[in-house]
Design a protein around this motif. Structure first.
Motif, PDB file in Angstrom:
ATOM      1  N   LEU A  24       1.559  27.410 -22.245  1.00 58.18           N
ATOM      2  CA  LEU A  24       0.305  28.165 -22.289  1.00 58.18           C
ATOM      3  C   LEU A  24       0.281  29.161 -23.448  1.00 58.18           C
ATOM      4  O   LEU A  24      -0.775  29.431 -24.027  1.00 58.18           O
ATOM      5  CB  LEU A  24       0.100  28.901 -20.964  1.00 58.18           C
ATOM      6  CG  LEU A  24      -0.169  28.013 -19.738  1.00 58.18           C
ATOM      7  CD1 LEU A  24      -0.097  28.839 -18.457  1.00 58.18           C
ATOM      8  CD2 LEU A  24      -1.533  27.340 -19.856  1.00 58.18           C
ATOM      9  N   TRP A 381      -3.902  35.995 -28.928  1.00 58.76           N
ATOM     10  CA  TRP A 381      -4.981  35.469 -28.091  1.00 58.76           C
ATOM     11  C   TRP A 381      -6.338  35.871 -28.662  1.00 58.76           C
ATOM     12  O   TRP A 381      -7.303  35.101 -28.629  1.00 58.76           O
ATOM     13  CB  TRP A 381      -4.833  35.960 -26.654  1.00 58.76           C
ATOM     14  CG  TRP A 381      -4.670  34.834 -25.692  1.00 58.76           C
ATOM     15  CD1 TRP A 381      -5.659  34.070 -25.147  1.00 58.76           C
ATOM     16  CD2 TRP A 381      -3.441  34.318 -25.166  1.00 58.76           C
ATOM     17  NE1 TRP A 381      -5.120  33.110 -24.315  1.00 58.76           N
ATOM     18  CE2 TRP A 381      -3.764  33.245 -24.305  1.00 58.76           C
ATOM     19  CE3 TRP A 381      -2.104  34.661 -25.338  1.00 58.76           C
ATOM     20  CZ2 TRP A 381      -2.807  32.520 -23.619  1.00 58.76           C
ATOM     21  CZ3 TRP A 381      -1.149  33.929 -24.651  1.00 58.76           C
ATOM     22  CH2 TRP A 381      -1.500  32.881 -23.797  1.00 58.76           C
ATOM     23  N   GLU A 521      -9.758  30.291 -22.820  1.00 59.09           N
ATOM     24  CA  GLU A 521      -8.652  31.061 -23.387  1.00 59.09           C
ATOM     25  C   GLU A 521      -8.290  32.239 -22.494  1.00 59.09           C
ATOM     26  O   GLU A 521      -7.110  32.555 -22.314  1.00 59.09           O
ATOM     27  CB  GLU A 521      -9.016  31.549 -24.790  1.00 59.09           C
ATOM     28  CG  GLU A 521      -9.040  30.456 -25.841  1.00 59.09           C
ATOM     29  CD  GLU A 521      -7.690  29.788 -26.017  1.00 59.09           C
ATOM     30  OE1 GLU A 521      -6.657  30.483 -25.885  1.00 59.09           O
ATOM     31  OE2 GLU A 521      -7.657  28.575 -26.262  1.00 59.09           O
ATOM     32  N   ARG A 524      -6.500  30.904 -19.626  1.00 64.34           N
ATOM     33  CA  ARG A 524      -5.158  30.508 -20.061  1.00 64.34           C
ATOM     34  C   ARG A 524      -4.234  31.712 -20.121  1.00 64.34           C
ATOM     35  O   ARG A 524      -3.056  31.623 -19.766  1.00 64.34           O
ATOM     36  CB  ARG A 524      -5.260  29.841 -21.433  1.00 64.34           C
ATOM     37  CG  ARG A 524      -3.949  29.316 -21.976  1.00 64.34           C
ATOM     38  CD  ARG A 524      -4.185  28.435 -23.183  1.00 64.34           C
ATOM     39  NE  ARG A 524      -2.942  27.903 -23.699  1.00 64.34           N
ATOM     40  CZ  ARG A 524      -2.837  26.745 -24.328  1.00 64.34           C
ATOM     41  NH1 ARG A 524      -3.905  25.998 -24.510  1.00 64.34           N
ATOM     42  NH2 ARG A 524      -1.659  26.330 -24.780  1.00 64.34           N
TER      43      ARG A 524
END
Length: 536
Positions: A24, A381, A521, A524
């Motif tokens: 991940l 991220w 996202e 995730r």
């Protein structure tokens, strides 16, 4: 043994969670941290899959610490070469107890120098003891061997001497980085025969204090003299206890997983994961709709319904002129039948391109969504979220145009009453024609000098031909005016329905191309944090 199996199952589950977190986090967290965690999963998986219950203990130390002498004293052999010349240990050497060597395990460790001490019920059964090269050797290959095996063995016994037990190379290079492995490390102060009792107590106390200050409170400290044999039995007993418990392997990997999961957790951050509230998404949808010329289409629906309704319900003497004007929706290439479109341009319209102002508003709305979505999330991220949100930017205009083109505007429904009005208009129109012709016929006959007596038909004292002409004219006009009111009301309803349908279509594009990837996202990140927490 049962407890060890439970721990084994537990470490396997934790490794599974760590592997999930790695997948991940890859591409979003630091490559160094992710790769290190991935290497651990691979290393631990391989080690746990090797058959047997062997425990691998390594004796490590600096040059002159008496590591090889300790190895010989514990094993009761003279396998390790000792002497004044340094370094005496050029490569790792192993000793195993039992009836056969653990070949697969030693192959995995990369230890080629192997010895077997035949033993039946030895207290050191299932123990593999390694003698490592000096960690401070001038030979680079020796240090690389130490660094490699330190990552692989189940337990580390550090042999230190009175002169170097506080050496920075040992503490900064190995002990401090292995603070999470305190339970599977032992520090042995060798050559204590050189001390008086008071000096021994002082040195051990100083070593204990030093380790405690580095977070190694759970690391055991022992005193020994390989020369006189003092403390050798205690060290051998400790190794026998560790080999019998068969827990060092799990403890070692448990510490490794905890450490790597903690490093990964730092990469993932601990701020609350943002949520895309409805207001932010709605503003983006509005900007998308404006950029996709939805207001133009809605206006076209309004005008097209008026145009078509007037043609269908208007007075025939006037409505035919409307047919000379183009249909507002067809000008935009919307609401066309399949016959009017080629297979290659079904989903294309003639809507105007977004203006610079509309593009600026759209970009501002998108930045607003991204600002909310990336608030407090890790840098990796955040970059990924911005990338996926803008990844299809060049195709977005085509997707929006296609969504508008494929939206059912329901222009073929809700006008059934037009047929009845059309029939009535033609009835009134025919009455007008008949009445006018009837009224004009006597003048025509008189002009043509054709003698003919036409019958006179009246109703309520009014000539029928007059009633037909006046009624047809008045009825058609009144019906057209009344129909215009209902057509206008229907046009406004259709415009509202079209706006909703188009907005929903635009929202679907926004969800698929922008909001969906962003939310994926964020989900995730949540999943990565959960997996990391379970691994820890």
């Amino acid at each position: 043994m049962k407890r060890d199996r439970r721990h084994g199952a537990s470490i396997a589950v934790r490794l599974q969670h760590l592997d999930e977190a790695i997948d991940l986090a890859r591409g979003r967290a630091s490559d160094e941290v992710v790769d290190a965690a991935d290497a651990l999963v691979d290393r631990a998986g391989h080690r746990l899959s090797i058959a047997g219950d062997h425990t691998v203990v390594a004796l490590a130390g600096a040059t002159g610490s008496g590591k090889s002498s300790t190895f010989n004293a514990v094993t009761g052999t003279q396998l390790a070469r000792t002497g004044v010349t340094r370094p005496t240990t050029s490569e790792a050497m192993s000793v195993s107890w039992g009836t056969e060597q653990p070949v697969e395990l030693l192959d995995w460790l990369g230890v080629s120098r192997r010895s077997l001490v035949p033993a039946g019920e030895s207290d050191l059964a299932d123990l593999v003891l390694l003698d490592l090269p000096d960690h401070d050797s001038t030979e680079v290959s020796h240090r690389l061997t130490v660094d490699r095996l330190v990552e692989l063995v189940d337990m580390l016994v550090w042999i230190v001497d009175p002169q170097k037990y506080a050496d920075a190379a040992l503490h900064d290079g190995y002990l401090k980085p292995l603070v999470d492995h305190a339970e599977v490390m032992v520090v042995v102060l060798n050559q204590v025969d050189r001390f008086t009792d008071e000096q021994r107590r002082a040195a051990l106390a100083d070593l204990r204090r030093l380790l405690d200050s580095q977070g190694l409170q759970r690391t055991r400290v022992m005193a020994m003299s390989a020369l006189t044999g003092e403390g050798v039995a205690e060290l051998r007993a400790l190794l026998a206890e560790v080999a019998h418990a068969k827990a060092a392997k799990v403890q070692r990997f448990s510490a490794d997983v905890t450490r790597q999961a903690a490093l990964l957790a730092e990469e993932l951050g601990d701020q609350p994961v943002p949520r895309l509230d409805r207001g932010v998404v709605d503003r983006l949808n509005e900007s998308m709709a404006e950029a996709a010329a939805v207001p133009v289409v809605v206006d076209g629906v309004l005008k097209a319904w008026r145009h078509r309704g007037t043609i269908a319900t208007g007075w025939p003497m006037v409505s035919w002129l409307k047919r000379l004007k183009p249909d507002p929706l067809r000008k935009l290439r919307l609401g066309l039948s399949p016959r009017e479109l080629s297979p290659t341009d079904v989903s294309r319209t003639s809507l105007p391109k977004a203006t610079s102002v509309q593009k600026a508003r759209l970009d501002a709305s998108l930045r607003g969504v991204l600002d909310v979505a990336t608030a407090g999330v890790p840098r990796g991220w955040s970059d990924q979220i911005r990338s996926v949100a803008r990844g299809n930017h060049k195709l977005l205009a085509d997707r929006l145009d296609g969504a508008v083109a494929s939206t059912d505007l329901e222009m073929d429904r809700g006008h059934g009453w037009w047929v009845l009005v059309t029939i009535l208009q033609w009835v009134f129109f025919l009455a007008l024609i008949v009445g006018v012709v009837w009224l004009a016929l006597p003048f025509v006959l008189a002009f043509a000098q054709v003698p003919m007596d036409l019958p006179v038909i009246s109703w309520q004292g009014w000539p029928v031909q007059t009633l037909l002409a006046a009624g047809g004219l008045a009825g058609g006009i009144v019906l057209a005016l009344l129909s215009r009111v209902f057509v206008e009301a229907g046009a406004r309803v259709k415009a509202r329905q079209a706006r909703k349908a188009l907005t929903d279509s635009i929202a679907e594009v926004t969800a698929v191309e922008v909001v969906g990837p962003i939310q994926a996202e964020l989900d995730r990140l949540v999943a990565a944090r959960e997996a990391t927490a379970k691994a820890r």
